[in-house]
Motif scaffolding. Structure first.
Motif, PDB file in Angstrom:
ATOM      1  N   ILE A 151       0.824  -1.212   0.000  1.00 32.11           N
ATOM      2  CA  ILE A 151       0.000   0.000   0.000  1.00 32.11           C
ATOM      3  C   ILE A 151       0.857   1.261   0.000  1.00 32.11           C
ATOM      4  N   ILE A 152       1.913   1.287   0.814  1.00 32.45           N
ATOM      5  CA  ILE A 152       2.708   2.530   0.857  1.00 32.45           C
ATOM      6  C   ILE A 152       3.503   2.731  -0.426  1.00 32.45           C
ATOM      7  N   THR A 153       3.801   1.654  -1.160  1.00 39.57           N
ATOM      8  CA  THR A 153       4.494   1.845  -2.435  1.00 39.57           C
ATOM      9  C   THR A 153       3.576   2.439  -3.491  1.00 39.57           C
ATOM     10  N   MET A 154       2.263   2.371  -3.269  1.00 42.37           N
ATOM     11  CA  MET A 154       1.311   2.939  -4.222  1.00 42.37           C
ATOM     12  C   MET A 154       0.896   4.360  -3.857  1.00 42.37           C
ATOM     13  N   ASP A 155       1.354   4.817  -2.694  1.00 45.77           N
ATOM     14  CA  ASP A 155       1.035   6.178  -2.277  1.00 45.77           C
ATOM     15  C   ASP A 155       1.676   7.146  -3.259  1.00 45.77           C
ATOM     16  N   PRO A 156       0.989   8.247  -3.589  1.00 48.45           N
ATOM     17  CA  PRO A 156       1.564   9.172  -4.561  1.00 48.45           C
ATOM     18  C   PRO A 156       2.844   9.846  -4.093  1.00 48.45           C
ATOM     19  N   ARG A 157       3.158   9.750  -2.801  1.00 45.99           N
ATOM     20  CA  ARG A 157       4.332  10.465  -2.303  1.00 45.99           C
ATOM     21  C   ARG A 157       5.679   9.950  -2.805  1.00 45.99           C
ATOM     22  N   PRO A 158       5.868   8.635  -3.032  1.00 41.22           N
ATOM     23  CA  PRO A 158       7.174   8.210  -3.523  1.00 41.22           C
ATOM     24  C   PRO A 158       7.559   8.934  -4.808  1.00 41.22           C
ATOM     25  N   GLU A 159       8.831   9.308  -4.935  1.00 45.47           N
ATOM     26  CA  GLU A 159       9.270  10.124  -6.061  1.00 45.47           C
ATOM     27  C   GLU A 159       9.412   9.320  -7.343  1.00 45.47           C
ATOM     28  N   HIS A 160       9.528   8.021  -7.245  1.00 47.70           N
ATOM     29  CA  HIS A 160       9.593   7.225  -8.467  1.00 47.70           C
ATOM     30  C   HIS A 160       8.872   5.903  -8.239  1.00 47.70           C
ATOM     31  N   VAL A 184       8.037   2.030  -8.059  1.00 53.92           N
ATOM     32  CA  VAL A 184       8.779   0.876  -7.568  1.00 53.92           C
ATOM     33  C   VAL A 184       8.666  -0.247  -8.582  1.00 53.92           C
ATOM     34  N   GLY A 185       9.794  -0.849  -8.949  1.00 57.69           N
ATOM     35  CA  GLY A 185       9.786  -1.964  -9.889  1.00 57.69           C
ATOM     36  C   GLY A 185       9.054  -3.163  -9.307  1.00 57.69           C
ATOM     37  N   GLN A 186       8.315  -3.868 -10.162  1.00 54.83           N
ATOM     38  CA  GLN A 186       7.540  -5.020  -9.694  1.00 54.83           C
ATOM     39  C   GLN A 186       8.449  -6.119  -9.142  1.00 54.83           C
ATOM     40  N   GLY A 187       9.607  -6.314  -9.774  1.00 54.37           N
ATOM     41  CA  GLY A 187      10.537  -7.324  -9.290  1.00 54.37           C
ATOM     42  C   GLY A 187      11.081  -6.974  -7.913  1.00 54.37           C
ATOM     43  N   PRO A 227      10.381   0.616  12.260  1.00 58.12           N
ATOM     44  CA  PRO A 227      11.677   0.187  11.713  1.00 58.12           C
ATOM     45  C   PRO A 227      11.604  -0.879  10.627  1.00 58.12           C
ATOM     46  N   VAL A 228      10.798  -1.907  10.805  1.00 57.84           N
ATOM     47  CA  VAL A 228      10.749  -2.983   9.807  1.00 57.84           C
ATOM     48  C   VAL A 228      10.191  -2.461   8.491  1.00 57.84           C
ATOM     49  N   LEU A 229       9.081  -1.740   8.558  1.00 56.56           N
ATOM     50  CA  LEU A 229       8.469  -1.218   7.339  1.00 56.56           C
ATOM     51  C   LEU A 229       9.398  -0.207   6.665  1.00 56.56           C
ATOM     52  N   ALA A 230      10.052   0.639   7.467  1.00 54.37           N
ATOM     53  CA  ALA A 230      10.987   1.624   6.911  1.00 54.37           C
ATOM     54  C   ALA A 230      12.155   0.938   6.210  1.00 54.37           C
ATOM     55  N   ALA A 231      12.673  -0.131   6.808  1.00 52.74           N
ATOM     56  CA  ALA A 231      13.805  -0.836   6.215  1.00 52.74           C
ATOM     57  C   ALA A 231      13.423  -1.504   4.905  1.00 52.74           C
ATOM     58  N   LEU A 232      12.233  -2.111   4.855  1.00 55.01           N
ATOM     59  CA  LEU A 232      11.772  -2.748   3.623  1.00 55.01           C
ATOM     60  C   LEU A 232      11.462  -1.699   2.547  1.00 55.01           C
ATOM     61  N   ALA A 233      10.877  -0.576   2.966  1.00 60.82           N
ATOM     62  CA  ALA A 233      10.612   0.511   2.023  1.00 60.82           C
ATOM     63  C   ALA A 233      11.919   1.039   1.445  1.00 60.82           C
ATOM     64  N   SER A 234      12.931   1.166   2.293  1.00 60.68           N
ATOM     65  CA  SER A 234      14.238   1.623   1.838  1.00 60.68           C
ATOM     66  C   SER A 234      14.814   0.670   0.797  1.00 60.68           C
TER      67      SER A 234
END
Length: 201
Positions: free
Chosen positions: A9-18, A20-23, A139-146
């Motif tokens: 869900i957070i990868t689909m938020d409009p805030r990310p600047e680019h 995210v690749g599906q892979g 921390p876990v979600l932030a690390a995976l998002a990173s």
């Protein structure tokens, strides 16, 4: 909601600047599932191997599917092998599951009824929970998002990831994403060289 669903869900938020690749996302989702299975006691990590515990059926269907696919015979599966095997087309499975649950909605771009269709998070408690975890810097979600290049979140060696097994999984996700990027770059170079060969001098 699971960590994997929150991550999607957070990868689909409009805030990310680019985008995210599906892979990349599929690898991170497989890691998120493994972290949730560690959290429930369904698996432990011994070095770089995933050791299943007593068979359990999580309430979440996708996490249940992940648990059912664990290798239960020694030598147990390595974390990086799990990420590649389980991650195969996993982002598509999560998109379908979240759409079915009403967490994602399809909309058309522009006013035309024939505009291109895109998917975005619906305004649900699940989306608000995922955003809350992201905004709190969990921390876990932030690390995976990173790992997938969003939020500029945590890294696998930040304080906060105080569980050695979780840290090991997050590090494996980072390595797998970097390996996938190296494969992409190599293919780009090979394709460019092939195109030049056909063009001739």
């Amino acid at each position: 909601m699971t960590t994997a669903k929150d991550l999607f869900i957070i990868t689909m938020d409009p805030r990310p600047e680019h985008a995210v690749g599906q892979g990349d996302l599929s690898l991170a989702l497989a890691g998120a599932e493994l972290i949730d299975l560690i959290g429930t006691g369904a698996v432990t990590v011994d070095g770089d191997r995933i050791v299943p515990g007593e068979p359990r059926t999580p309430d979440d269907a996708l996490l249940g599917d992940a648990a059912a696919r664990l290798t239960r015979q020694p030598p147990y599966e390595r974390i990086d092998d799990w990420l590649w095997r389980r991650g195969q087309d996993l982002s598509a499975a999560y998109q379908a599951g979240l759409e079915k649950d009403g967490e994602l909605t399809r909309k058309r771009s522009g006013r035309s009824p024939f505009g291109s269709e895109h998917v975005e998070p619906a305004d649900t408690p699940g989306r608000r929970r995922a955003a809350g975890r992201r905004d709190a810097g969990e921390p876990v979600l932030a690390a995976l998002a990173s790992a997938v290049g969003i939020d500029g979140g945590g890294t696998d060696d930040e304080p906060g990831l105080d569980d050695e097994a979780v840290t090991t999984v997050v590090a494996a996700v980072h390595d797998a994403v970097m390996e996938l990027e190296a494969v992409r770059q190599r293919r780009t170079i090979e394709n460019a060289a092939f195109a030049n060969l056909w063009r001739g001098p």
